[in-house]
Scaffold this motif. Structure first.
Motif, short mmCIF file in Angstrom:
data_model
loop_
_atom_site.label_atom_id
_atom_site.label_comp_id
_atom_site.label_asym_id
_atom_site.label_seq_id
_atom_site.Cartn_x
_atom_site.Cartn_y
_atom_site.Cartn_z
N PHE A 1 -9.56 22.01 -16.09
CA PHE A 1 -8.21 21.58 -15.71
C PHE A 1 -7.16 22.27 -16.59
N ILE A 2 -7.40 22.27 -17.89
CA ILE A 2 -6.44 22.89 -18.82
C ILE A 2 -6.32 24.39 -18.54
N ALA A 3 -7.44 25.05 -18.31
CA ALA A 3 -7.41 26.48 -18.02
C ALA A 3 -6.62 26.76 -16.74
N THR A 4 -6.80 25.96 -15.72
CA THR A 4 -6.07 26.12 -14.46
C THR A 4 -4.58 25.92 -14.68
N GLN A 5 -4.22 24.90 -15.43
CA GLN A 5 -2.80 24.63 -15.70
C GLN A 5 -2.17 25.77 -16.48
N LEU A 6 -2.89 26.31 -17.46
CA LEU A 6 -2.36 27.42 -18.24
C LEU A 6 -2.18 28.67 -17.38
N ARG A 7 -3.11 28.92 -16.45
CA ARG A 7 -2.96 30.06 -15.55
C ARG A 7 -1.73 29.88 -14.66
N ALA B 1 -12.89 5.99 -15.97
CA ALA B 1 -13.67 6.78 -16.91
C ALA B 1 -13.00 8.14 -17.06
N LEU B 2 -13.06 8.66 -18.26
CA LEU B 2 -12.49 9.99 -18.50
C LEU B 2 -13.39 11.06 -17.89
N PRO B 3 -12.80 12.16 -17.46
CA PRO B 3 -13.61 13.28 -16.98
C PRO B 3 -14.45 13.84 -18.14
N ASP B 4 -15.53 14.54 -17.79
CA ASP B 4 -16.34 15.11 -18.87
C ASP B 4 -15.63 16.32 -19.48
N LYS B 5 -16.18 16.81 -20.56
CA LYS B 5 -15.55 17.87 -21.34
C LYS B 5 -15.31 19.13 -20.51
N GLU B 6 -16.27 19.51 -19.66
CA GLU B 6 -16.13 20.71 -18.83
C GLU B 6 -15.00 20.55 -17.81
N GLN B 7 -14.86 19.37 -17.22
CA GLN B 7 -13.78 19.14 -16.26
C GLN B 7 -12.41 19.24 -16.93
N ILE B 8 -12.30 18.68 -18.11
CA ILE B 8 -11.03 18.76 -18.85
C ILE B 8 -10.70 20.21 -19.19
N ALA B 9 -11.70 20.95 -19.67
CA ALA B 9 -11.47 22.36 -20.03
C ALA B 9 -11.06 23.16 -18.81
#
Length: 91
Positions: free
Chosen positions: A81-87, A71-79
């Motif tokens: 993850f992306i924020a952490t990667q960008l940091r 199952a895909l992660p929910d929208k908040e988990q994806i957001a």
């Protein structure tokens, strides 16, 4: 050609043997002159890192084992993850 068996159970050495058989057959019977060797990607519901390391040791084929999510992660988990990667990229 890339072989991508999808297993519905955690990794086991029988899965790897099956994939290795497919890759060897393909390399011998379907590969044309100048083609690269086939690559195998085995997707399982889980994997034991030590078992994968020992099962793939000494094999010449390019075999990769990875875990997939059902199952895909929910929208908040994806957001998040992306924020952490960008940091991490900007550091």
């Amino acid at each position: 050609m890339i072989s991508r068996p999808l297993k519905t159970e955690p990794f086991n050495h029988e899965n790897l043997g099956q994939l290795n058989t497919y890759l060897n057959w393909f390399a011998e019977n379907e590969r044309s002159e100048g083609d690269n060797l086939p690559i195998g990607l085995l997707l399982c519901t889980g994997k034991n890192e030590a078992l994968v390391r020992y099962a793939t040791a000494g094999m010449d084929n390019q075999l990769f084992v990875s875990r997939y999510q059902v199952a895909l992660p929910d929208k908040e988990q994806i957001a998040s993850f992306i924020a952490t990667q960008l940091r991490n990229v900007t550091k």
